[in-house]
Write a protein that holds these residues in place. Structure first.
Motif, PDB file in Angstrom:
ATOM      1  N   LEU A  76       1.083  -0.924   0.212  1.00  0.00           N
ATOM      2  CA  LEU A  76      -0.096  -0.580   0.357  1.00  0.00           C
ATOM      3  C   LEU A  76       0.670   1.062  -0.578  1.00  0.00           C
ATOM      4  CD1 LEU A  76      -2.589  -1.216   2.734  1.00  0.00           C
ATOM      5  CD2 LEU A  76      -2.999  -1.388   0.051  1.00  0.00           C
ATOM      6  N   ARG A  77       2.192   0.863   0.394  1.00  0.00           N
ATOM      7  CA  ARG A  77       2.422   2.492   0.201  1.00  0.00           C
ATOM      8  C   ARG A  77       2.923   3.024  -1.343  1.00  0.00           C
ATOM      9  NH1 ARG A  77       8.488  -0.189   1.795  1.00  0.00           N
ATOM     10  NH2 ARG A  77       7.450  -1.750   0.158  1.00  0.00           N
ATOM     11  N   ARG A  78       2.942   2.785  -2.809  1.00  0.00           N
ATOM     12  CA  ARG A  78       2.888   2.993  -3.896  1.00  0.00           C
ATOM     13  C   ARG A  78       1.330   3.989  -3.650  1.00  0.00           C
ATOM     14  NH1 ARG A  78       5.601  -1.794  -7.244  1.00  0.00           N
ATOM     15  NH2 ARG A  78       7.310  -2.179  -5.929  1.00  0.00           N
ATOM     16  N   ILE A  79       0.332   3.778  -2.788  1.00  0.00           N
ATOM     17  CA  ILE A  79      -0.809   4.991  -2.354  1.00  0.00           C
ATOM     18  C   ILE A  79      -0.631   5.700  -2.896  1.00  0.00           C
ATOM     19  CG2 ILE A  79      -3.311   4.990  -2.548  1.00  0.00           C
ATOM     20  CD1 ILE A  79      -3.463   2.088  -2.379  1.00  0.00           C
ATOM     21  N   ARG A  80      -0.376   7.305  -3.347  1.00  0.00           N
ATOM     22  CA  ARG A  80      -0.223   8.416  -3.291  1.00  0.00           C
ATOM     23  C   ARG A  80      -0.950   9.538  -2.769  1.00  0.00           C
ATOM     24  NH1 ARG A  80       2.894   8.833  -8.060  1.00  0.00           N
ATOM     25  NH2 ARG A  80       5.479   7.889  -7.987  1.00  0.00           N
ATOM     26  N   VAL A  81      -2.540   9.461  -2.327  1.00  0.00           N
ATOM     27  CA  VAL A  81      -3.156   9.792  -2.278  1.00  0.00           C
ATOM     28  C   VAL A  81      -4.695   9.295  -1.493  1.00  0.00           C
ATOM     29  CG1 VAL A  81      -5.235  11.573  -2.752  1.00  0.00           C
ATOM     30  CG2 VAL A  81      -2.929  11.965  -4.121  1.00  0.00           C
ATOM     31  N   LEU A  82      -5.159   9.378  -0.321  1.00  0.00           N
ATOM     32  CA  LEU A  82      -5.358   8.385   0.295  1.00  0.00           C
ATOM     33  C   LEU A  82      -6.560   9.506   0.702  1.00  0.00           C
ATOM     34  CD1 LEU A  82      -3.676   5.385   2.460  1.00  0.00           C
ATOM     35  CD2 LEU A  82      -5.361   5.418   0.403  1.00  0.00           C
ATOM     36  N   ARG A  83      -8.160   9.532   0.882  1.00  0.00           N
ATOM     37  CA  ARG A  83      -8.789  10.366   1.694  1.00  0.00           C
ATOM     38  C   ARG A  83      -9.803   9.659   2.555  1.00  0.00           C
ATOM     39  NH1 ARG A  83      -9.812   9.777  -4.555  1.00  0.00           N
ATOM     40  NH2 ARG A  83      -8.275  11.505  -5.283  1.00  0.00           N
ATOM     41  N   PRO A  84      -8.775   9.862   4.111  1.00  0.00           N
ATOM     42  CA  PRO A  84     -10.130   9.696   5.048  1.00  0.00           C
ATOM     43  C   PRO A  84     -11.298  10.869   5.226  1.00  0.00           C
ATOM     44  CG  PRO A  84      -7.578  10.809   5.495  1.00  0.00           C
ATOM     45  CD  PRO A  84      -7.795  10.600   4.213  1.00  0.00           C
ATOM     46  N   TRP A  85     -12.595   9.179   5.375  1.00  0.00           N
ATOM     47  CA  TRP A  85     -13.479   9.824   5.684  1.00  0.00           C
ATOM     48  C   TRP A  85     -14.214   8.782   6.747  1.00  0.00           C
ATOM     49  CZ3 TRP A  85     -18.258   9.933   0.894  1.00  0.00           C
ATOM     50  CH2 TRP A  85     -18.696  10.530   1.823  1.00  0.00           C
ATOM     51  N   GLY A  86     -14.189   9.059   7.564  1.00  0.00           N
ATOM     52  CA  GLY A  86     -14.776   8.638   8.600  1.00  0.00           C
ATOM     53  C   GLY A  86     -16.282   7.442   8.882  1.00  0.00           C
ATOM     54  N   LEU A  87     -16.418   6.419   9.468  1.00  0.00           N
ATOM     55  CA  LEU A  87     -17.543   5.834   8.668  1.00  0.00           C
ATOM     56  C   LEU A  87     -18.824   6.736   9.468  1.00  0.00           C
ATOM     57  CD1 LEU A  87     -18.134   3.229   7.812  1.00  0.00           C
ATOM     58  CD2 LEU A  87     -17.723   1.863   9.779  1.00  0.00           C
ATOM     59  N   TYR A  88     -18.484   6.934  10.476  1.00  0.00           N
ATOM     60  CA  TYR A  88     -19.941   7.759  11.082  1.00  0.00           C
ATOM     61  C   TYR A  88     -20.773   8.807   9.830  1.00  0.00           C
ATOM     62  CZ  TYR A  88     -22.898  10.545  14.063  1.00  0.00           C
ATOM     63  OH  TYR A  88     -24.061  11.806  13.685  1.00  0.00           O
ATOM     64  N   GLU A  89     -19.523  10.262   9.102  1.00  0.00           N
ATOM     65  CA  GLU A  89     -19.914  10.105   8.637  1.00  0.00           C
ATOM     66  C   GLU A  89     -20.190   9.712   7.656  1.00  0.00           C
ATOM     67  OE1 GLU A  89     -17.275  11.957  12.208  1.00  0.00           O
ATOM     68  OE2 GLU A  89     -16.786   9.975  10.536  1.00  0.00           O
ATOM     69  N   VAL A  90     -19.767   9.056   6.693  1.00  0.00           N
ATOM     70  CA  VAL A  90     -19.925   8.786   5.769  1.00  0.00           C
ATOM     71  C   VAL A  90     -21.592   8.327   5.503  1.00  0.00           C
ATOM     72  CG1 VAL A  90     -20.042   6.704   3.966  1.00  0.00           C
ATOM     73  CG2 VAL A  90     -17.816   7.492   4.357  1.00  0.00           C
ATOM     74  N   LEU A  91     -22.029   7.064   6.500  1.00  0.00           N
ATOM     75  CA  LEU A  91     -23.560   6.961   7.040  1.00  0.00           C
ATOM     76  C   LEU A  91     -24.436   8.093   7.161  1.00  0.00           C
ATOM     77  CD1 LEU A  91     -22.791   4.276   9.839  1.00  0.00           C
ATOM     78  CD2 LEU A  91     -23.508   3.504   7.117  1.00  0.00           C
ATOM     79  N   VAL A  92     -24.184   9.559   7.736  1.00  0.00           N
ATOM     80  CA  VAL A  92     -24.826  10.253   7.782  1.00  0.00           C
ATOM     81  C   VAL A  92     -24.738  11.368   6.774  1.00  0.00           C
ATOM     82  CG1 VAL A  92     -24.754  12.984   8.963  1.00  0.00           C
ATOM     83  CG2 VAL A  92     -24.017  10.415  10.189  1.00  0.00           C
ATOM     84  N   GLU A  93     -23.545  11.549   5.833  1.00  0.00           N
ATOM     85  CA  GLU A  93     -23.255  12.295   4.779  1.00  0.00           C
ATOM     86  C   GLU A  93     -23.996  12.105   3.596  1.00  0.00           C
ATOM     87  OE1 GLU A  93     -20.100  14.001   5.360  1.00  0.00           O
ATOM     88  OE2 GLU A  93     -19.736  14.593   7.445  1.00  0.00           O
ATOM     89  N   LYS A  94     -23.388  10.663   3.283  1.00  0.00           N
ATOM     90  CA  LYS A  94     -23.824  10.087   2.221  1.00  0.00           C
ATOM     91  C   LYS A  94     -24.955   9.268   2.128  1.00  0.00           C
ATOM     92  CE  LYS A  94     -21.510   7.515  -1.759  1.00  0.00           C
ATOM     93  NZ  LYS A  94     -20.812   5.890  -1.670  1.00  0.00           N
ATOM     94  N   TYR A  95     -25.281   8.173   3.337  1.00  0.00           N
ATOM     95  CA  TYR A  95     -26.893   7.866   2.913  1.00  0.00           C
ATOM     96  C   TYR A  95     -27.556   7.688   3.797  1.00  0.00           C
ATOM     97  CZ  TYR A  95     -23.304   4.448   1.211  1.00  0.00           C
ATOM     98  OH  TYR A  95     -22.330   3.902   0.161  1.00  0.00           O
ATOM     99  N   HIS A  96     -27.849   9.185   4.795  1.00  0.00           N
ATOM    100  CA  HIS A  96     -28.457   9.593   4.997  1.00  0.00           C
ATOM    101  C   HIS A  96     -28.830   9.631   6.579  1.00  0.00           C
ATOM    102  CE1 HIS A  96     -27.892  12.717   2.326  1.00  0.00           C
ATOM    103  NE2 HIS A  96     -28.288  11.788   1.433  1.00  0.00           N
ATOM    104  N   CYS A  97     -28.130   8.584   7.042  1.00  0.00           N
ATOM    105  CA  CYS A  97     -28.804   7.970   8.363  1.00  0.00           C
ATOM    106  C   CYS A  97     -29.049   8.810   9.332  1.00  0.00           C
ATOM    107  CB  CYS A  97     -27.707   6.482   8.534  1.00  0.00           C
ATOM    108  SG  CYS A  97     -27.557   5.257   7.334  1.00  0.00           S
ATOM    109  N   GLY A  98     -29.810   7.981  10.450  1.00  0.00           N
ATOM    110  CA  GLY A  98     -30.041   8.965  10.990  1.00  0.00           C
ATOM    111  C   GLY A  98     -29.204   9.068  12.170  1.00  0.00           C
ATOM    112  N   LEU A  99     -29.135  10.158  12.902  1.00  0.00           N
ATOM    113  CA  LEU A  99     -27.825  10.751  13.862  1.00  0.00           C
ATOM    114  C   LEU A  99     -27.541   8.786  14.628  1.00  0.00           C
ATOM    115  CD1 LEU A  99     -27.553  13.756  14.996  1.00  0.00           C
ATOM    116  CD2 LEU A  99     -26.621  12.341  12.891  1.00  0.00           C
ATOM    117  N   LYS A 100     -28.742   8.860  15.722  1.00  0.00           N
ATOM    118  CA  LYS A 100     -28.571   7.500  16.141  1.00  0.00           C
ATOM    119  C   LYS A 100     -27.896   5.966  15.614  1.00  0.00           C
ATOM    120  CE  LYS A 100     -30.835   5.248  19.559  1.00  0.00           C
ATOM    121  NZ  LYS A 100     -32.303   4.462  20.858  1.00  0.00           N
ATOM    122  N   GLU A 101     -28.749   6.264  14.624  1.00  0.00           N
ATOM    123  CA  GLU A 101     -28.383   4.855  14.012  1.00  0.00           C
ATOM    124  C   GLU A 101     -27.543   4.645  12.966  1.00  0.00           C
ATOM    125  OE1 GLU A 101     -29.517   1.302  11.423  1.00  0.00           O
ATOM    126  OE2 GLU A 101     -30.262   2.142  13.275  1.00  0.00           O
ATOM    127  N   ALA A 102     -26.679   6.251  12.577  1.00  0.00           N
ATOM    128  CA  ALA A 102     -25.423   6.263  12.266  1.00  0.00           C
ATOM    129  C   ALA A 102     -24.588   5.797  13.137  1.00  0.00           C
ATOM    130  CB  ALA A 102     -25.150   7.118  11.462  1.00  0.00           C
TER     131      ALA A 102
END
Length: 134
Positions: A76-102
């Protein structure tokens, strides 16, 4: 004789590895990806990936090759750009899960996706998680 084995044949030990390449690419645990020893915690990783996909309709990890690495390569050292995005944030922002469910679902998954296999949740621990019983 059934399936090429006698009915009285001893069970195959659970620790025996039949293949070096296991798991579907999208569900492949870190230890398998890196070519390390693996055991039951690798299956817990896969279950977390499947649970995410069942809930969202999309894979948690979608490996894509690049100019300097392939999707099959463990270096994995050859991957130059990784875009971290927290799982909770992904569930809320991308999948529109409720805060408690996320919160519950991301906690459930993160215990199954621990980088260290020995710290990963067991199947019994997963079954007793509040996300399952809620």
């Amino acid at each position: 004789m059934k399936g090429g084995h006698t009915l009285n044949a001893p069970p195959v030990p659970a620790y025996k590895h039949f293949s070096e390449e296991i798991q579907t690419r999208q569900y492949r645990s870190l230890e398998v990806l890196l070519g390390s020893d693996y055991g039951p915690p690798a299956d817990i990783w896969s279950v977390a990936c499947m649970a995410f996909e069942l809930v969202t309709g999309e894979p948690l990890f979608e490996p894509k090759g690049g100019k300097t690495f392939s999707v099959e390569e463990g270096d994995l050292r050859r991957i130059r750009v990784l875009r971290p995005w927290g799982l909770y944030e992904v569930l809320v922002e991308k999948y529109h899960c409720g805060l408690k469910e996320a919160s519950l679902f991301s906690d459930f998954l993160l215990h199954m996706l621990d980088f260290l296999p020995e710290r990963r949740a067991t199947a019994a621990q997963c079954l007793s998680h509040p996300w399952i019983s809620s």
